[in-house]
Scaffold this active site. Structure first.
Site, PDB file in Angstrom:
ATOM      1  N   GLU A 235       0.877  -1.178   0.000  1.00  0.00           N
ATOM      2  CA  GLU A 235       0.000   0.000   0.000  1.00  0.00           C
ATOM      3  C   GLU A 235       0.908   1.218   0.000  1.00  0.00           C
ATOM      4  O   GLU A 235       1.602   1.477   0.970  1.00  0.00           O
ATOM      5  CB  GLU A 235      -0.888  -0.063   1.256  1.00  0.00           C
ATOM      6  CG  GLU A 235      -2.145   0.757   1.121  1.00  0.00           C
ATOM      7  CD  GLU A 235      -1.944   2.175   1.596  1.00  0.00           C
ATOM      8  OE1 GLU A 235      -1.449   2.991   0.778  1.00  0.00           O
ATOM      9  OE2 GLU A 235      -2.258   2.459   2.746  1.00  0.00           O
ATOM     10  N   CYS A 269      -2.942   8.509   3.322  1.00  0.00           N
ATOM     11  CA  CYS A 269      -2.746   7.912   1.992  1.00  0.00           C
ATOM     12  C   CYS A 269      -3.983   8.103   1.135  1.00  0.00           C
ATOM     13  O   CYS A 269      -3.871   8.272  -0.077  1.00  0.00           O
ATOM     14  CB  CYS A 269      -2.366   6.445   2.116  1.00  0.00           C
ATOM     15  SG  CYS A 269      -3.469   5.498   3.164  1.00  0.00           S
TER      16      CYS A 269
HETATM   17  P1  NDP Z   1       9.151   4.900   3.498  1.00  0.00           P
HETATM   18  O1  NDP Z   1       8.448   4.217   2.395  1.00  0.00           O
HETATM   19  O2  NDP Z   1      10.597   5.178   3.335  1.00  0.00           O
HETATM   20  O3  NDP Z   1       8.985   4.055   4.855  1.00  0.00           O
HETATM   21  C1  NDP Z   1       7.868   3.246   5.128  1.00  0.00           C
HETATM   22  C2  NDP Z   1       8.285   2.117   6.041  1.00  0.00           C
HETATM   23  O4  NDP Z   1       9.271   1.309   5.389  1.00  0.00           O
HETATM   24  C3  NDP Z   1       8.934   2.572   7.338  1.00  0.00           C
HETATM   25  O5  NDP Z   1       8.551   1.716   8.377  1.00  0.00           O
HETATM   26  C4  NDP Z   1      10.406   2.424   7.045  1.00  0.00           C
HETATM   27  O6  NDP Z   1      11.179   2.285   8.216  1.00  0.00           O
HETATM   28  C5  NDP Z   1      10.430   1.173   6.233  1.00  0.00           C
HETATM   29  N1  NDP Z   1      11.614   0.979   5.400  1.00  0.00           N
HETATM   30  C6  NDP Z   1      12.427   1.922   4.866  1.00  0.00           C
HETATM   31  N2  NDP Z   1      13.371   1.342   4.099  1.00  0.00           N
HETATM   32  C7  NDP Z   1      13.151   0.006   4.142  1.00  0.00           C
HETATM   33  C8  NDP Z   1      13.774  -1.136   3.537  1.00  0.00           C
HETATM   34  N3  NDP Z   1      14.807  -1.008   2.728  1.00  0.00           N
HETATM   35  N4  NDP Z   1      13.264  -2.346   3.802  1.00  0.00           N
HETATM   36  C9  NDP Z   1      12.187  -2.495   4.598  1.00  0.00           C
HETATM   37  N5  NDP Z   1      11.564  -1.465   5.204  1.00  0.00           N
HETATM   38  C10 NDP Z   1      12.037  -0.226   4.967  1.00  0.00           C
HETATM   39  O7  NDP Z   1       8.340   6.209   3.786  1.00  0.00           O
HETATM   40  P2  NDP Z   1       8.711   7.466   4.666  1.00  0.00           P
HETATM   41  O8  NDP Z   1       8.235   7.221   6.041  1.00  0.00           O
HETATM   42  O9  NDP Z   1      10.127   7.896   4.471  1.00  0.00           O
HETATM   43  O10 NDP Z   1       7.765   8.538   3.934  1.00  0.00           O
HETATM   44  C11 NDP Z   1       8.085   8.953   2.606  1.00  0.00           C
HETATM   45  C12 NDP Z   1       6.833   9.162   1.796  1.00  0.00           C
HETATM   46  O11 NDP Z   1       6.081   7.973   1.692  1.00  0.00           O
HETATM   47  C13 NDP Z   1       5.858  10.143   2.405  1.00  0.00           C
HETATM   48  O12 NDP Z   1       6.221  11.418   2.062  1.00  0.00           O
HETATM   49  C14 NDP Z   1       4.553   9.744   1.791  1.00  0.00           C
HETATM   50  O13 NDP Z   1       4.428  10.348   0.529  1.00  0.00           O
HETATM   51  C15 NDP Z   1       4.696   8.250   1.623  1.00  0.00           C
HETATM   52  N6  NDP Z   1       4.029   7.505   2.700  1.00  0.00           N
HETATM   53  C16 NDP Z   1       2.884   6.863   2.402  1.00  0.00           C
HETATM   54  C17 NDP Z   1       2.200   6.217   3.400  1.00  0.00           C
HETATM   55  C18 NDP Z   1       0.931   5.511   3.113  1.00  0.00           C
HETATM   56  O14 NDP Z   1       0.043   5.527   3.954  1.00  0.00           O
HETATM   57  N7  NDP Z   1       0.831   4.820   2.001  1.00  0.00           N
HETATM   58  C19 NDP Z   1       2.666   6.195   4.780  1.00  0.00           C
HETATM   59  C20 NDP Z   1       3.927   6.855   4.977  1.00  0.00           C
HETATM   60  C21 NDP Z   1       4.545   7.485   3.968  1.00  0.00           C
HETATM   61  P3  NDP Z   1      11.906   3.579   8.830  1.00  0.00           P
HETATM   62  O15 NDP Z   1      10.810   4.538   9.157  1.00  0.00           O
HETATM   63  O16 NDP Z   1      12.562   3.040  10.018  1.00  0.00           O
HETATM   64  O17 NDP Z   1      12.827   4.088   7.767  1.00  0.00           O
END
Ligand code: NDP
Length: 490
Positions: A235, A269
């Protein structure tokens, strides 16, 4: 276990909310090993036993609602009332998943057809084993629990890696589960940064990954999962459109649009980012929207931007929109990090970042359209396709538009209402990801179909799957199939 730690901070004040271990690959290894054992125990419980424990967990969560809402507020900055709403919705999903798992997944007979007349066919959906959940920070209870609750109800163990911005919430969700299920670590939480999540999804013992976050990180997670052929449900956010038809209730549409765009500071989202309004009501709608927006305050009606880096994305989109469009509300001065005031801009070119990229902030672009078909065409011209909204008094037209909207969910005359209905699946198309959480599809997402066919008696005169088969056996089969399927429909 690891001794390195990191702090979770209150994004409004910068204060330290909690200190958590940075779990290493070695920690992940141990936790997944324990999860494997726990998964076997959990899967061997009767469905009634699992349901009883999950309903008990629901009660524990409900009784800790205020404490949990405070923690969500501290780690995300969102108002306690919004955090409470998130937990209320989670509780209803947990209840639905627990009560419906057996009905959706349990063994049933299937029709075997005329050629399979001598067979009994049974289908059931078995647990996968260990499910890894990678969670986001914007709804740190509701969003990951959309996977966790359904995965647990389907009989799996869960290892949850919350976002580094909201680790405390993740830890508490798992601690509270252990109150209802103390025997085995069926639901564990690992804390840390991106590397911890990367180690988790790369573990070959993980049977499925449920990811919520950005499209870019989803690609990295999928690449890691490809090594072990680990399936993924993803998602990845959206750029949801809100369509206002000529006969819409303008006051209700403006109210819903504003809440959909600004609540949680737009960090949703399925939040409203693009608005398309049919010409006949455009001016009245924009007047209503801007009048209502003038009464909404960052820091009072919604909280700060939770992820500091996101402020620059929002600023870039606002600057671009203001330079190319017509400002209705706010402007570049709206960004007062960590807060961002409401921004509404009209007539921003459809190919600009503010219209194409996910903003994840309290901003809206509004465009006048000739008719509702043009509104739908523009809404659908996006790489994303998660949710969307249609306001129209014409029920039939709204239903038709909703069906043709290129998204996983559409709300009609309401905002994000699909997320509150546990029996409706949730997920997107295109850059918004694939697979579904919530509902019967959400339960099946975390299970594998097991098909069994049992022969009750040999089919007389049709010994097909044997080297003892004669030409007459095949001839009888061909005649039967021609009789059943050979008639042309005109
Ligand atoms: P990310 O996609 O970077 O992170 C989402 C999750 O993935 C976090 O728990 C993160 O951990 C984890 N993660 C990061 N790198 C890895 C990896 N290589 N392998 C496995 N897990 C990983 O999103 P961000 O939080 O940086 O947000 C960036 C953008 O994403 C936002 O600006 C928004 O546009 C979008 N977003 C969308 C969401 C939704 O509801 N669909 C929710 C959040 C963000 P950690 O936080 O420890 O890095």
């Amino acid at each position: 276990m690891t001794t390195l730690t990191f702090d979770s901070l209150n994004p409004a004040t910068g204060e330290v909310v909690g200190r958590h271990p940075k779990h290493t690959a070695a920690d992940v290894d141990k936790v997944v090993g324990r999860a494997e054992e726990a998964a076997r125990w959990w899967a061997a419980l009767s469905p009634a036993e699992r349901r009883r424990r999950l309903l008990d967990y629901k009660a524990v969560l409900t009784r800790h609602m205020r404490e949990l809402a405070r923690l969500v507020h501290d780690e995300t900055g969102k108002p306690v009332a919004d955090a409470t709403l998130e937990i209320v919705l989670t509780v209803t999903h947990l209840d639905w998943a627990a009560r419906n798992a057996q009905k959706v997944l349990g063994r049933r007979r299937v029709n075997t057809g005329l050629v399979g007349l001598n067979l009994v066919g049974t289908l059931e959906y078995l647990p996968l084993g260990v499910v890894a959940v990678i969670g986001p920070w914007n709804y740190p209870v509701f969003t990951p629990m959309g996977s966790i609750a359904y995965a647990l109800a389907a009989g799996n163990a869960v290892v949850f890696k919350p976002s580094e911005l909201t680790p405390g919430v993740g830890v508490r969700l798992a601690e509270l589960f252990a109150e209802s299920v103390p025997e085995h670590p069926v639901f564990q939480c690992l804390t840390g940064l991106g590397e911890t999540g990367a180690a988790l999804v790369a573990d070959p013992r993980v049977a499925k990954v449920a990811f919520t976050g950005s499209t870019a990180t989803a690609r990295r997670v999928m690449a890691a999962c490809a090594e072990n052929l680990t399936p993924v449900v993803a998602e990845c956010g959206g750029k949801d459109a809100f369509i206002v038809d000529a006969d819409a209730d303008i006051a209700a549409a403006a109210d819903a649009c504003l809440w959909g765009a600004l609540s949680n500071a737009g960090q949703t989202c399925v939040g409203v980012e693009r608005v398309y309004v049919v010409d006949a009501v455009h001016d009245a709608f924009v007047r209503e929207l801007s009048a209502r927006a003038a009464r909404v305050r960052a820091g009072e009606h919604y909280g700060p931007i939770t992820m500091p880096g996101q402020v620059e994305v929002i600023r870039r989109h606002i600057d671009d929109a203001v330079a190319t469009g017509k400002v209705v509300t706010g402007g570049p001065g709206a960004v007062r990090a960590p807060y961002v005031d409401p921004v509404i801009v009209e007539d921003v070119p459809e190919d600009s970042p503010a219209v194409r990229e996910e903003t994840f902030g309290p901003t809206i672009t509004v465009r006048r359209t000739h008719d509702v078909q043009e509104a739908l065409d523009l809404a659908n011209a996006s790489a994303y396709g998660l949710g969307g909204t249609i306001f129209s008094r014409n029920t039939r037209r709204a239903a038709d538009l909703a069906r043709r909207m290129r998204s996983g969910m559409t709300a009609i005359n309401s905002i994000i209402s699909f997320a509150a209905v546990p029996s409706l699946p949730f997920g997107g198309v295109g850059d918004s990801g694939f697979g579904r959480i919530h509902g019967a599809d959400g339960l099946r997402e975390f299970a594998r179909p097991k098909a069994v066919s049992r022969q009750r008696f040999p089919m007389p005169g049709m010994n097909i799957t044997s080297f003892g088969r004669g030409p007459a056996d095949l001839e009888r089969l061909v005649r039967l199939v021609t009789l059943m399927h050979g008639r042309r429909k005109r």
